[in-house]
Design an enzyme around this catalytic site. Sequence first.
Site, PDB file in Angstrom:
ATOM      1  N   PRO A 252       0.816  -1.223   0.000  1.00 28.10           N
ATOM      2  CA  PRO A 252       0.000   0.000   0.000  1.00 28.10           C
ATOM      3  C   PRO A 252       0.850   1.274   0.000  1.00 28.10           C
ATOM      4  O   PRO A 252       1.988   1.267   0.487  1.00 28.10           O
ATOM      5  CB  PRO A 252      -0.802  -0.117   1.308  1.00 28.10           C
ATOM      6  N   PHE A 253       0.273   2.340  -0.530  1.00 29.97           N
ATOM      7  CA  PHE A 253       0.882   3.688  -0.569  1.00 29.97           C
ATOM      8  C   PHE A 253       2.214   3.701  -1.326  1.00 29.97           C
ATOM      9  O   PHE A 253       3.082   4.505  -1.045  1.00 29.97           O
ATOM     10  CB  PHE A 253       1.097   4.246   0.851  1.00 29.97           C
ATOM     11  N   ARG A 254       2.388   2.794  -2.249  1.00 28.42           N
ATOM     12  CA  ARG A 254       3.631   2.702  -3.044  1.00 28.42           C
ATOM     13  C   ARG A 254       4.874   2.447  -2.183  1.00 28.42           C
ATOM     14  O   ARG A 254       5.985   2.779  -2.563  1.00 28.42           O
ATOM     15  CB  ARG A 254       3.826   3.950  -3.916  1.00 28.42           C
ATOM     16  N   LEU A 255       4.644   1.865  -1.002  1.00 30.54           N
ATOM     17  CA  LEU A 255       5.796   1.485  -0.167  1.00 30.54           C
ATOM     18  C   LEU A 255       6.147   0.036  -0.520  1.00 30.54           C
ATOM     19  O   LEU A 255       6.114  -0.863   0.320  1.00 30.54           O
ATOM     20  CB  LEU A 255       5.453   1.649   1.317  1.00 30.54           C
ATOM     21  N   HIS A 256       6.422  -0.157  -1.795  1.00 26.94           N
ATOM     22  CA  HIS A 256       6.645  -1.510  -2.305  1.00 26.94           C
ATOM     23  C   HIS A 256       7.937  -2.113  -1.736  1.00 26.94           C
ATOM     24  O   HIS A 256       8.851  -1.394  -1.340  1.00 26.94           O
ATOM     25  CB  HIS A 256       6.738  -1.488  -3.839  1.00 26.94           C
TER      26      HIS A 256
END
Length: 209
Positions: free
Chosen positions: A186-190
């Site tokens: 989530p939230f581009r906290l890949h």
Amino acid sequence: MPSNLNIDESGSQFKALNSERPLQLLADWVQEAKDLGMAEPDAMNLATVDAKGNPHNRMVLMRHINEREIGFFTNLESRKAADIFATQRTSSTLWWPQLGRQVRIEGTATEMPRDMVEAYYQSRPRKSQIAAWASKQSTELASMNRLHQDFRQYEEKFSDKTVPTPTFWGGFTILVDKIEYWYSKPFRLHERIVLTKGEQNWSITRIYP
Ligand SMILES: Cc1cc2nc3c(=O)[nH]c(=O)nc-3n(C[C@H](O)[C@H](O)[C@H](O)COP(=O)(O)O)c2cc1C
């Protein structure tokens, strides 16, 4: 496993990663996509480089994997084959949108041994075998009619016979020297982990998304 990488930290998707078997997670992810019935679970983008340094890419099916290499099948007179014979370097990406996963692979390609090619070709549906004979892949084709004519001609030629493997059809194995696993969060906290082949061992590094 190097001590600077906390692969076991809570929430990590990479607890199963083992730097002694860097391709195992790729094999697992392909199998999971197959088990879920996803379309083309082993489709991968393949980038090659020609003798002048120009990149070319296209999709192929990753139909071979072992502990150190992946592989695919193709026409040995195609654009991609010419590039590989010239420069050998490849870069590939697989992506499973429903799973939020991507894998990037870099390596050096060489022509696949003929016994592997024969085994795969002979396992293919008969019409696919004949289509391989009819296609001068990546060269100019005057019309679709011509392609269908050629297909019918080979159907007649090989009627009631085992279709032999064309000498111009084969495969390439890619000896992997770098592989990156990417897991969507989530939230581009890949989450991203790169494994790089060294002289003795593979190094393993976590990188920012
Ligand atoms: C999902 C997908 C899978 C493909 N798999 C292969 C393959 O395994 N081998 C192959 O030669 N072409 C495959 N193709 C066709 C290639 O993308 C490409 O059009 C063809 O190989 C010619 O490429 P080249 O001119 O760069 O050599 C596939 C295409 C798609 C869309």
